[in-house]
Design an enzyme around this catalytic site. Structure first.
Site, PDB file in Angstrom:
ATOM      1  N   ASP A  96       0.798  -1.221   0.000  1.00 53.76           N
ATOM      2  CA  ASP A  96       0.000   0.000   0.000  1.00 53.76           C
ATOM      3  C   ASP A  96       0.835   1.278   0.000  1.00 53.76           C
ATOM      4  OD1 ASP A  96       1.050   0.021   2.575  1.00 53.76           O
ATOM      5  OD2 ASP A  96      -0.816  -0.608   3.521  1.00 53.76           O
ATOM      6  N   GLU A 118       0.842  -8.898  -1.546  1.00 51.11           N
ATOM      7  CA  GLU A 118      -0.056  -8.450  -0.472  1.00 51.11           C
ATOM      8  C   GLU A 118      -1.256  -7.697  -1.057  1.00 51.11           C
ATOM      9  OE1 GLU A 118       1.133  -7.073   3.881  1.00 51.11           O
ATOM     10  OE2 GLU A 118       0.510  -5.329   2.710  1.00 51.11           O
ATOM     11  N   GLU A 132      -2.762   4.876   2.645  1.00 49.88           N
ATOM     12  CA  GLU A 132      -2.523   3.475   2.283  1.00 49.88           C
ATOM     13  C   GLU A 132      -3.740   2.778   1.691  1.00 49.88           C
ATOM     14  OE1 GLU A 132       0.521   4.627   5.354  1.00 49.88           O
ATOM     15  OE2 GLU A 132      -1.670   4.831   5.184  1.00 49.88           O
ATOM     16  N   HIS A 208       2.018   5.624  16.011  1.00 50.22           N
ATOM     17  CA  HIS A 208       2.441   6.749  15.175  1.00 50.22           C
ATOM     18  C   HIS A 208       1.470   7.096  14.054  1.00 50.22           C
ATOM     19  CE1 HIS A 208       3.656   3.271  12.778  1.00 50.22           C
ATOM     20  NE2 HIS A 208       3.516   4.048  11.733  1.00 50.22           N
ATOM     21  N   ARG A 210      -1.230   8.367  11.379  1.00 52.64           N
ATOM     22  CA  ARG A 210      -1.856   9.680  11.219  1.00 52.64           C
ATOM     23  C   ARG A 210      -3.228   9.750  11.875  1.00 52.64           C
ATOM     24  NH1 ARG A 210       0.569   8.859   6.154  1.00 52.64           N
ATOM     25  NH2 ARG A 210       1.999  10.499   5.472  1.00 52.64           N
ATOM     26  N   HIS A 240       8.344   7.425  17.475  1.00 52.78           N
ATOM     27  CA  HIS A 240       8.427   7.960  16.115  1.00 52.78           C
ATOM     28  C   HIS A 240       8.821   9.432  16.175  1.00 52.78           C
ATOM     29  CE1 HIS A 240       7.181   9.029  12.017  1.00 52.78           C
ATOM     30  NE2 HIS A 240       7.172   7.734  11.759  1.00 52.78           N
TER      31      HIS A 240
END
Length: 389
Positions: A96, A118, A132, A208, A210, A240
């Site tokens: 992704d 994947e 993603e 971490h 978003r 992070h």
């Protein structure tokens, strides 16, 4: 047959490394070219060295504060020259990432088939995770050969009218990488591990994403609450560098006893940490698949996961970003031995360490007339009973 593997971030380097090695093992029938975008420069270089991969092409696109538009355009432009020089029959991209989507688009423009490793992971919201989820949907549309890690991922692709003959269930290559790495006896624990008491429970934390930035303070308070539980568990968190994460973590947790905040760690150190911990508390994707390989329960700090097979199998529990829910779930694993054993002993639905071998074997069967390998069969037998994206 000429195959180009294209990747450029930390996660997809880990997941593509077994594929690169499997492709090279298939020489001379397969000629392998490796192209990296360096979307994540420093983390990429460390992993290339760790997995003993030397790229044939390096787009070196990373710049400070790079935007998604910048990444997309630079990969798209750079791949034009790479494809013209390498002349692959197929390119393989992973998952992704923005690198994967842009590279797949570049191949499509030149009518070069794309294999998507994947393929088929989905959530119900195209903005979560961002970007993603949309990246993987766009890459599906550009792909000829879909390598789905699980039967549920295959079902997602079929619902989107992908030809069933172009989908092959392989297991996830991240399991290949994690299994082989965890068997090494030279893995270093991360710096800061020496501050932990090995006689007490250790929880590995990563946070971490978003979509959790707005809730990071509440999540940090939950970690402090966990450290204050009667059993005195310890949390170790490679923090992070994001300005939405690091300052908040240090402000709330910097002086909390039992919480060890450390700098970001490399892949080998993370595998060593998971191998030695009690359980994992994370909002990342890869650890949801990796940690159960070693019998480690995973509490997922997200409201939704594109890996529901783990929830169905019992290796994962969704706890979201609510402070009380995170603490309650952690407390249960720390005090209820039966609850811990149920998760620790659940069968990992994501792979058996042979995904890369299956991908290369299937390509050889399709393009060279070889014998097709058997598909991966995970423990989840009725994917249609799981929530549709």
């Amino acid at each position: 047959m000429r195959i180009a593997a294209v990747f450029g971030t930390r996660p997809d380097t880990i997941k593509m490394a077994p594929v690169v090695h499997a492709l090279r093992f298939a020489a001379p029938d397969i000629h392998t070219t490796v192209c990296v975008s360096a979307q994540h420069r420093a983390m990429l270089d460390d992993l290339l060295q760790f997995f003993a991969i030397v790229p044939d092409y390096d787009l070196d696109i990373m710049t400070p504060d790079q935007s998604l538009t910048h990444i997309s355009t630079r990969v798209l432009e750079g791949m034009g020259a790479v494809l013209a020089a390498a002349k692959p029959d197929v390119i393989l991209v992973h998952g992704d990432t923005t690198t994967s989507t842009a590279a797949a688009l570049a191949a499509f423009y030149r009518k070069i088939p794309v294999g998507h490793v994947e393929a088929g992971l989905r959530t119900s919201d195209r903005y979560s995770p961002f970007p993603e989820e949309m990246n993987r949907r766009l890459t599906t549309a550009l792909t000829t050969y879909q390598f789905a890690p699980t039967e549920l991922a295959r079902e997602h692709l079929l619902r989107e009218n992908v030809n069933a003959n172009d989908i092959f269930v392989t297991g996830n290559t991240v399991i290949d990488a994690f299994m082989s790495t965890s068997k090494r006896d030279d893995l270093p624990h991360p710096k800061g591990w020496e501050r932990l008491d090995p006689s007490r429970d250790i929880i590995v934390v990563t946070a971490h994403r978003r979509e959790n930035h707005a809730y990071m303070a509440e999540m940090c308070k939950a970690f402090a609450d966990i450290a204050a539980l009667p059993s005195r568990p310890q949390l170790i968190w490679p923090v992070h560098p994001s300005p939405h994460v690091r300052p908040i973590a240090h402000r709330i947790l910097g002086d909390v006893e039992g919480v060890v905040l450390i700098e970001p760690i490399d892949y080998a150190e993370m595998v060593a940490a998971v191998r030695s911990c009690t359980f994992v508390l994370t909002d990342s994707g890869g650890l949801q698949e990796e940690a159960p390989t070693l019998g480690k329960p995973v509490l997922v700090m997200r409201e939704e996961t594109e890996r529901p097979e783990g929830v169905a199998a019992g290796t994962l529990e969704l706890v979201g970003h609510d402070r009380a829910k995170i603490v309650a779930a952690a407390g249960e694993l720390l005090t209820d031995g039966l609850a811990y054993e149920r998760m620790a002993r659940a069968s990992n639905p994501y792979g058996d360490g042979r995904a890369a071998e299956r991908i290369v074997g299937w390509l050889a069967g399709r393009l060279l007339g070889g014998r097709y390998p058997e598909a991966f069969r995970g423990p989840v037998s009725s994917p249609s009973s799981m929530p549709a994206p």
